[in-house]
Design a protein around this motif. Structure first.
Motif, PDB file in Angstrom:
ATOM      1  N   ALA A  47      -5.118  -0.594 113.135  1.00 48.08           N
ATOM      2  CA  ALA A  47      -5.662   0.620 113.461  1.00 48.08           C
ATOM      3  C   ALA A  47      -6.751   1.427 113.203  1.00 48.08           C
ATOM      4  O   ALA A  47      -6.686   1.812 112.078  1.00 48.08           O
ATOM      5  CB  ALA A  47      -4.662   1.877 114.429  1.00 48.08           C
ATOM      6  N   GLU A  48      -7.908   2.303 113.441  1.00 49.96           N
ATOM      7  CA  GLU A  48      -8.759   3.179 113.117  1.00 49.96           C
ATOM      8  C   GLU A  48      -8.411   4.204 112.598  1.00 49.96           C
ATOM      9  O   GLU A  48      -7.104   4.543 113.512  1.00 49.96           O
ATOM     10  CB  GLU A  48     -10.226   3.193 114.325  1.00 49.96           C
ATOM     11  N   GLY A  49      -8.812   5.027 111.510  1.00 44.66           N
ATOM     12  CA  GLY A  49      -8.100   6.250 111.765  1.00 44.66           C
ATOM     13  C   GLY A  49      -9.031   7.126 110.925  1.00 44.66           C
ATOM     14  O   GLY A  49     -10.591   6.511 111.663  1.00 44.66           O
ATOM     15  N   SER A  50      -8.970   8.807 110.320  1.00 47.46           N
ATOM     16  CA  SER A  50      -9.990   9.692 110.576  1.00 47.46           C
ATOM     17  C   SER A  50     -10.015   9.740 109.456  1.00 47.46           C
ATOM     18  O   SER A  50     -10.662  10.794 109.365  1.00 47.46           O
ATOM     19  CB  SER A  50     -10.058  10.848 111.940  1.00 47.46           C
ATOM     20  N   LEU A  51      -9.320   8.793 108.046  1.00 47.78           N
ATOM     21  CA  LEU A  51      -8.716   9.868 106.885  1.00 47.78           C
ATOM     22  C   LEU A  51      -9.012   9.086 105.705  1.00 47.78           C
ATOM     23  O   LEU A  51      -9.167   7.395 106.540  1.00 47.78           O
ATOM     24  CB  LEU A  51      -7.323   9.991 106.995  1.00 47.78           C
ATOM     25  N   PRO A  52      -9.444   9.184 104.462  1.00 48.06           N
ATOM     26  CA  PRO A  52      -9.459   8.075 103.973  1.00 48.06           C
ATOM     27  C   PRO A  52      -8.850   7.571 102.982  1.00 48.06           C
ATOM     28  O   PRO A  52      -8.970   7.141 102.290  1.00 48.06           O
ATOM     29  CB  PRO A  52     -10.853   9.207 102.822  1.00 48.06           C
ATOM     30  N   ALA A  90       1.939   5.523 107.808  1.00 43.18           N
ATOM     31  CA  ALA A  90       1.265   6.064 108.508  1.00 43.18           C
ATOM     32  C   ALA A  90       1.392   7.593 109.671  1.00 43.18           C
ATOM     33  O   ALA A  90       0.578   8.626 109.885  1.00 43.18           O
ATOM     34  CB  ALA A  90       0.932   5.114 109.342  1.00 43.18           C
ATOM     35  N   GLU A  91       2.588   7.681 110.667  1.00 36.45           N
ATOM     36  CA  GLU A  91       3.126   8.610 111.203  1.00 36.45           C
ATOM     37  C   GLU A  91       3.788  10.352 110.963  1.00 36.45           C
ATOM     38  O   GLU A  91       2.578  10.975 111.457  1.00 36.45           O
ATOM     39  CB  GLU A  91       3.746   8.043 112.950  1.00 36.45           C
ATOM     40  N   SER A  92       3.622  10.032 109.895  1.00 43.98           N
ATOM     41  CA  SER A  92       3.673  11.157 109.286  1.00 43.98           C
ATOM     42  C   SER A  92       2.755  12.071 108.100  1.00 43.98           C
ATOM     43  O   SER A  92       2.690  12.771 108.193  1.00 43.98           O
ATOM     44  CB  SER A  92       4.979  11.125 108.007  1.00 43.98           C
ATOM     45  N   VAL A  93       1.839  11.155 107.633  1.00 46.55           N
ATOM     46  CA  VAL A  93       0.777  11.569 107.575  1.00 46.55           C
ATOM     47  C   VAL A  93      -0.415  12.416 108.011  1.00 46.55           C
ATOM     48  O   VAL A  93      -0.583  13.557 108.489  1.00 46.55           O
ATOM     49  CB  VAL A  93      -0.557  10.178 106.486  1.00 46.55           C
ATOM     50  N   SER A  94      -0.199  11.553 109.839  1.00 47.32           N
ATOM     51  CA  SER A  94      -0.701  12.238 110.666  1.00 47.32           C
ATOM     52  C   SER A  94       0.159  13.738 111.042  1.00 47.32           C
ATOM     53  O   SER A  94      -1.116  14.532 111.445  1.00 47.32           O
ATOM     54  CB  SER A  94      -1.225  11.133 111.733  1.00 47.32           C
ATOM     55  N   ASN A  95       1.369  13.756 110.818  1.00 47.71           N
ATOM     56  CA  ASN A  95       1.623  15.029 111.444  1.00 47.71           C
ATOM     57  C   ASN A  95       1.865  15.941 109.798  1.00 47.71           C
ATOM     58  O   ASN A  95       1.167  16.821 110.495  1.00 47.71           O
ATOM     59  CB  ASN A  95       2.929  15.000 111.114  1.00 47.71           C
ATOM     60  N   CYS A  96       1.206  15.520 109.057  1.00 52.39           N
ATOM     61  CA  CYS A  96       1.509  16.803 107.719  1.00 52.39           C
ATOM     62  C   CYS A  96      -0.594  16.672 107.321  1.00 52.39           C
ATOM     63  O   CYS A  96      -1.283  18.016 107.293  1.00 52.39           O
ATOM     64  CB  CYS A  96       0.940  15.648 106.386  1.00 52.39           C
ATOM     65  N   PRO A 102      -4.506   8.140 109.634  1.00 54.05           N
ATOM     66  CA  PRO A 102      -4.876   6.739 108.165  1.00 54.05           C
ATOM     67  C   PRO A 102      -5.668   5.440 109.265  1.00 54.05           C
ATOM     68  O   PRO A 102      -5.074   5.544 110.139  1.00 54.05           O
ATOM     69  CB  PRO A 102      -3.549   7.300 107.340  1.00 54.05           C
ATOM     70  N   PHE A 103      -6.387   4.409 108.159  1.00 56.60           N
ATOM     71  CA  PHE A 103      -6.063   3.331 109.042  1.00 56.60           C
ATOM     72  C   PHE A 103      -4.939   2.308 108.564  1.00 56.60           C
ATOM     73  O   PHE A 103      -4.136   2.746 107.519  1.00 56.60           O
ATOM     74  CB  PHE A 103      -7.160   2.790 108.227  1.00 56.60           C
ATOM     75  N   LEU A 104      -4.916   1.687 109.285  1.00 60.74           N
ATOM     76  CA  LEU A 104      -3.293   0.263 109.717  1.00 60.74           C
ATOM     77  C   LEU A 104      -3.737  -0.496 109.594  1.00 60.74           C
ATOM     78  O   LEU A 104      -4.926  -1.208 110.416  1.00 60.74           O
ATOM     79  CB  LEU A 104      -2.290   0.147 110.169  1.00 60.74           C
ATOM     80  N   VAL A 105      -3.462  -1.343 108.775  1.00 56.36           N
ATOM     81  CA  VAL A 105      -3.567  -3.064 109.115  1.00 56.36           C
ATOM     82  C   VAL A 105      -2.194  -3.980 109.128  1.00 56.36           C
ATOM     83  O   VAL A 105      -1.703  -3.053 107.745  1.00 56.36           O
ATOM     84  CB  VAL A 105      -4.245  -3.681 108.140  1.00 56.36           C
ATOM     85  N   VAL A 106      -1.242  -4.080 109.099  1.00 57.79           N
ATOM     86  CA  VAL A 106      -0.516  -5.634 109.302  1.00 57.79           C
ATOM     87  C   VAL A 106      -0.244  -5.970 109.977  1.00 57.79           C
ATOM     88  O   VAL A 106      -0.698  -6.712 110.556  1.00 57.79           O
ATOM     89  CB  VAL A 106       1.041  -4.126 110.058  1.00 57.79           C
TER      90      VAL A 106
END
Length: 314
Positions: A47-52, A90-96, A102-106
Motif C-alpha cells: 500500500a502506498e503511503g504519505s508518510l516517510p 500502520a492503521e494506528s499510525v494513520s490515526n495518530c 505509512p507505506f506497507l509491504v506484506v
C-alpha cells in the motif's frame, strides 16, 4: 481463516488450499489501507503511503499452497501473529497522524515457502518459480516504497525515511527487541563507543525504546520491557536479534532501518492493545527526529505533555 488465532482449523484449511482471495480479504479486517496485489506475484501486497515510514512483514503469512514446495534450508518457523500486528500498527499510525499513512509491504506466504528476510540464495526460496517471483516482488515493493517514502517530507532538502521490519521472537524474556544492526556484545560498550547511528538513537532518551516505555507507562498498568532502551541498554548475554537482511539491505543514505521483534504476548489478537501503544511511540519518536511534523501529530501522546510542547492535539 484468521491471522490472529494461530493454528485454527480455518487457518489450516486456507493455508493448505492456498486461497489467495480468502487470505487477502482477511487483511482488510486489520487495516483500511488500500492494499494492492503485486502484478509479479499474487502473494505479495503493498500500500502506498504519505508518510516517510515503510512497514514490512515478511514472516507473518500463513499460506502454504501445494504448488510451491517447502524450502529445505534455513529457518522455517513462521512469526505467527506478526501480520495483524504490522497492519494494526500502520492503521494506528494513520490515526495518530490525521489520516496520513505509512507505506506497507506484506507477504501472505508461509515462511516455509519463501523467506524475504534472507539474501536470495537457496536459503531464501524453494526450487520453484513462484517462490522466487514472490521473493523478487516483495523486494521490488520495498525498494519502490523506500524511494517514494523519502519524498514525503515537505522540505526538498530532507530526503529521508524510516523502515521498520516486524518480526516475532520466542526468547525466554518477553521483552521487545529493537535491532539496529548492532550485536548485543557491542551494545555492552559505553555510549561514545557505539557505532552509527549512535547511542542517542539506539538507547538514549530520544530512542524508540525510550518512547515505547513511556507510551506503555501512560496507557497500561504493565510497562513494556524494551532492549535496547534507557532502562535496558543492552541484552547482556541473553538471546537477542540485532537485525536481518531487510534491515541491512535497505539501510542507506536517507533511509534508516530497525528490526522490531515482539514476543507472542504482543502479536495476533493481543495486537488490538499493543498496536496503538507501539504506533504512539513510533510517531513521537519520528517527530523527535524530524520525520513527522508537529502538525501531523493530532492524536498522539499525552494531551498535557503534547500541549506543553506546542503540538496540536484533539
Amino acid at each position: 481463516m484468521s491471522y490472529e488465532h494461530t493454528g485454527s482449523s480455518d487457518e489450516r484449511a486456507a493455508a493448505a488450499t492456498g486461497d489467495v482471495a480468502t487470505c487477502a480479504a482477511e487483511l482488510r479486517r486489520y487495516t483500511t489501507h488500500d492494499l494492492q496485489q503485486s502484478p509479479s506475484s499474487p502473494y505479495i501486497y503493498s500500500a502506498e503511503g504519505s508518510l516517510p515510514l515503510v512497514i514490512t512483514s515478511a514472516h507473518g503469512g500463513v499460506m502454504k499452497p501445494e504448488a510451491i514446495p517447502d524450502r529445505t534450508y534455513g529457518v522455517l518457523t513462521p512469526d505467527l501473529g506478526t501480520l495483524p500486528l504490522a497492519l494494526r500498527i500502520a492503521e494506528s499510525v494513520s490515526n495518530c497522524c490525521g489520516g496520513k499513512r505509512p507505506f506497507l509491504v506484506v507477504s501472505l506466504l508461509s515462511r516455509r515457502k519463501v523467506d524475504p528476510n534472507r539474501q536470495c540464495t537457496k536459503e531464501a526460496t524453494s526450487k520453484c518459480e513462484a517462490s522466487r517471483d514472490a521473493y523478487d516482488a516483495f523486494h521490488q515493493c520495498v525498494e519502490e516504497s523506500c524511494e517514494l517514502a523519502t519524498h514525503c517530507l515537505q522540505e526538498a532538502s530532507q530526503r529521508k525515511a524510516l523502515l521498520i521490519d516486524i518480526h516475532g521472537h520466542g526468547h525466554i524474556d518477553d521483552w521487545i527487541e529493537i535491532g539496529h544492526l548492532i550485536k548485543g556484545s557491542i551494545l555492552k560498550k559505553a555510549d561514545l563507543e557505539l557505532p552509527s547511528p549512535g547511542a542517542e538513537w539506539v538507547r538514549g532518551d530520544k530512542s524508540f525504546g525510550s518512547y515505547l516505555v513511556e507510551s506503555s507507562r501512560a496507557r497500561r498498568s504493565t510497562v513494556y520491557k524494551v532492549a535496547p532502551s534507557p532502562s535496558i541498554p543492552h541484552p547482556g548475554n541473553k538471546k537477542y536479534f540485532s537485525g536481518g537482511y531487510i534491515t541491512r539491505r535497505y539501510r542507506r543514505d536517507g533511509v534508516r532501518t530497525m528490526q522490531l521483534e515482539y514476543p507472542s504476548c504482543y502479536r495476533g489478537e493481543h495486537s488490538k492493545e499493543s498496536a496503538p501503544i507501539i504506533a504512539d511511540a513510533l510517531v513521537r519518536f519520528m517527530n523527535a527526529w524530524g520525520y513527522i511534523a508537529d502538525e501531523y501529530m493530532v492524536h498522539s501522546g499525552n494531551s498535557s505533555e503534547m500541549q506543553s510542547r506546542g503540538i496540536k492535539t484533539i
